[in-house]
Design a protein around this motif. Structure first.
Motif, PDB file in Angstrom:
ATOM      1  N   ILE A  31      39.568   1.981  12.763  1.00 31.08           N
ATOM      2  CA  ILE A  31      38.774   3.162  13.118  1.00 31.08           C
ATOM      3  C   ILE A  31      37.710   3.423  12.057  1.00 31.08           C
ATOM      4  CG2 ILE A  31      38.849   5.653  13.511  1.00 31.08           C
ATOM      5  CD1 ILE A  31      41.676   5.179  14.700  1.00 31.08           C
ATOM      6  N   ALA A  32      38.087   3.297  10.792  1.00 27.94           N
ATOM      7  CA  ALA A  32      37.128   3.495   9.704  1.00 27.94           C
ATOM      8  C   ALA A  32      36.020   2.446   9.751  1.00 27.94           C
ATOM      9  CB  ALA A  32      37.841   3.459   8.363  1.00 27.94           C
ATOM     10  N   VAL A  33      36.387   1.201  10.050  1.00 30.29           N
ATOM     11  CA  VAL A  33      35.379   0.139  10.147  1.00 30.29           C
ATOM     12  C   VAL A  33      34.415   0.441  11.285  1.00 30.29           C
ATOM     13  CG1 VAL A  33      35.002  -2.313  10.647  1.00 30.29           C
ATOM     14  CG2 VAL A  33      36.845  -1.623   9.102  1.00 30.29           C
ATOM     15  N   GLU A  34      34.946   0.802  12.459  1.00 30.77           N
ATOM     16  CA  GLU A  34      34.079   1.134  13.597  1.00 30.77           C
ATOM     17  C   GLU A  34      33.127   2.271  13.250  1.00 30.77           C
ATOM     18  OE1 GLU A  34      35.708   1.997  17.417  1.00 30.77           O
ATOM     19  OE2 GLU A  34      36.494  -0.024  17.673  1.00 30.77           O
ATOM     20  N   ASN A  35      33.640   3.315  12.629  1.00 30.84           N
ATOM     21  CA  ASN A  35      32.800   4.459  12.276  1.00 30.84           C
ATOM     22  C   ASN A  35      31.704   4.081  11.288  1.00 30.84           C
ATOM     23  OD1 ASN A  35      34.225   6.162  13.962  1.00 30.84           O
ATOM     24  ND2 ASN A  35      35.568   6.898  12.345  1.00 30.84           N
ATOM     25  N   GLU A  36      31.976   3.098  10.448  1.00 31.53           N
ATOM     26  CA  GLU A  36      31.011   2.704   9.423  1.00 31.53           C
ATOM     27  C   GLU A  36      29.943   1.740   9.941  1.00 31.53           C
ATOM     28  OE1 GLU A  36      29.286   3.008   5.797  1.00 31.53           O
ATOM     29  OE2 GLU A  36      31.050   4.119   6.441  1.00 31.53           O
ATOM     30  N   VAL A  37      30.317   0.796  10.799  1.00 29.12           N
ATOM     31  CA  VAL A  37      29.378  -0.272  11.150  1.00 29.12           C
ATOM     32  C   VAL A  37      28.857  -0.250  12.579  1.00 29.12           C
ATOM     33  CG1 VAL A  37      30.330  -1.804   9.391  1.00 29.12           C
ATOM     34  CG2 VAL A  37      31.151  -1.990  11.729  1.00 29.12           C
ATOM     35  N   ALA A  38      29.536   0.386  13.511  1.00 25.49           N
ATOM     36  CA  ALA A  38      29.116   0.352  14.919  1.00 25.49           C
ATOM     37  C   ALA A  38      28.232   1.550  15.242  1.00 25.49           C
ATOM     38  CB  ALA A  38      30.335   0.328  15.827  1.00 25.49           C
ATOM     39  N   ASP A  39      27.073   1.254  15.821  1.00 21.16           N
ATOM     40  CA  ASP A  39      26.106   2.303  16.145  1.00 21.16           C
ATOM     41  C   ASP A  39      26.151   2.756  17.601  1.00 21.16           C
ATOM     42  OD1 ASP A  39      25.076   2.338  13.561  1.00 21.16           O
ATOM     43  OD2 ASP A  39      23.610   0.771  14.018  1.00 21.16           O
ATOM     44  N   ASN A  40      26.753   1.950  18.469  1.00 19.61           N
ATOM     45  CA  ASN A  40      26.754   2.305  19.893  1.00 19.61           C
ATOM     46  C   ASN A  40      28.008   1.740  20.555  1.00 19.61           C
ATOM     47  OD1 ASN A  40      26.151  -0.483  20.807  1.00 19.61           O
ATOM     48  ND2 ASN A  40      24.200  -0.106  19.780  1.00 19.61           N
ATOM     49  N   MET A  41      28.177   2.070  21.833  1.00 18.97           N
ATOM     50  CA  MET A  41      29.396   1.665  22.539  1.00 18.97           C
ATOM     51  C   MET A  41      29.501   0.153  22.714  1.00 18.97           C
ATOM     52  SD  MET A  41      28.810   2.829  26.436  1.00 18.97           S
ATOM     53  CE  MET A  41      27.655   2.029  27.505  1.00 18.97           C
ATOM     54  N   TYR A  42      28.385  -0.555  22.732  1.00 16.04           N
ATOM     55  CA  TYR A  42      28.422  -2.005  22.895  1.00 16.04           C
ATOM     56  C   TYR A  42      28.986  -2.672  21.643  1.00 16.04           C
ATOM     57  CZ  TYR A  42      25.328  -0.627  26.653  1.00 16.04           C
ATOM     58  OH  TYR A  42      24.806  -0.007  27.753  1.00 16.04           O
ATOM     59  N   GLU A  43      28.578  -2.174  20.481  1.00 14.47           N
ATOM     60  CA  GLU A  43      29.102  -2.712  19.227  1.00 14.47           C
ATOM     61  C   GLU A  43      30.577  -2.351  19.054  1.00 14.47           C
ATOM     62  OE1 GLU A  43      24.869  -2.674  16.824  1.00 14.47           O
ATOM     63  OE2 GLU A  43      26.386  -1.233  16.263  1.00 14.47           O
ATOM     64  N   ARG A  44      30.949  -1.135  19.429  1.00 12.20           N
ATOM     65  CA  ARG A  44      32.355  -0.738  19.359  1.00 12.20           C
ATOM     66  C   ARG A  44      33.203  -1.606  20.303  1.00 12.20           C
ATOM     67  NH1 ARG A  44      33.534   4.031  16.719  1.00 12.20           N
ATOM     68  NH2 ARG A  44      31.704   5.168  16.020  1.00 12.20           N
ATOM     69  N   SER A  45      32.666  -1.894  21.462  1.00 11.95           N
ATOM     70  CA  SER A  45      33.368  -2.728  22.424  1.00 11.95           C
ATOM     71  C   SER A  45      33.585  -4.136  21.871  1.00 11.95           C
ATOM     72  CB  SER A  45      32.582  -2.788  23.730  1.00 11.95           C
ATOM     73  OG  SER A  45      33.195  -3.642  24.642  1.00 11.95           O
ATOM     74  N   GLU A  46      32.596  -4.692  21.202  1.00 15.18           N
ATOM     75  CA  GLU A  46      32.723  -6.022  20.599  1.00 15.18           C
ATOM     76  C   GLU A  46      33.804  -6.016  19.522  1.00 15.18           C
ATOM     77  OE1 GLU A  46      32.290  -9.994  19.628  1.00 15.18           O
ATOM     78  OE2 GLU A  46      31.584  -8.927  21.393  1.00 15.18           O
ATOM     79  N   LEU A  47      33.810  -4.990  18.683  1.00 11.60           N
ATOM     80  CA  LEU A  47      34.849  -4.891  17.655  1.00 11.60           C
ATOM     81  C   LEU A  47      36.230  -4.740  18.285  1.00 11.60           C
ATOM     82  CD1 LEU A  47      33.163  -2.613  14.969  1.00 11.60           C
ATOM     83  CD2 LEU A  47      33.594  -5.072  14.834  1.00 11.60           C
TER      84      LEU A  47
END
Length: 82
Positions: A31-47
């Motif tokens: 969750i911390a990694v997603e909050n730090e590096v993902a800017d949108n839902m597509y990047e969160r989905s990839e992670l």
């Protein structure tokens, strides 16, 4: 570096956990990694895909790679247009 014994996602803690032969362990807070590096839902989905389907590759990306560059390379962000 020690020999990696296991790498898996722990859904109870939302962490990818790496266990080594010497008894040491690394726990990556996804969750911390997603909050730090993902800017949108597509990047969160990839992670999220990596976390569930390739946790060792996810851990390698976070620990040794450049997650921001990776996400910019593999995701396509298309904002909604009228």
């Amino acid at each position: 570096m020690n020999h990696l014994l296991s790498c898996e996602f722990n859904i109870d803690t939302a962490c990818v956990e790496l266990k080594y032969a010497d008894g040491s362990m690394i726990s990556i807070d996804t969750i911390a990694v997603e909050n730090e590096v993902a800017d949108n839902m597509y990047e969160r989905s990839e992670l999220d895909w990596l976390i569930y389907n390739a946790p060792a590759e996810y851990a390698d990306l976070v620990l040794n790679g450049d997650p921001v560059k990776y996400l910019k390379t593999v995701t396509v962000y298309k904002p909604f247009e009228n």
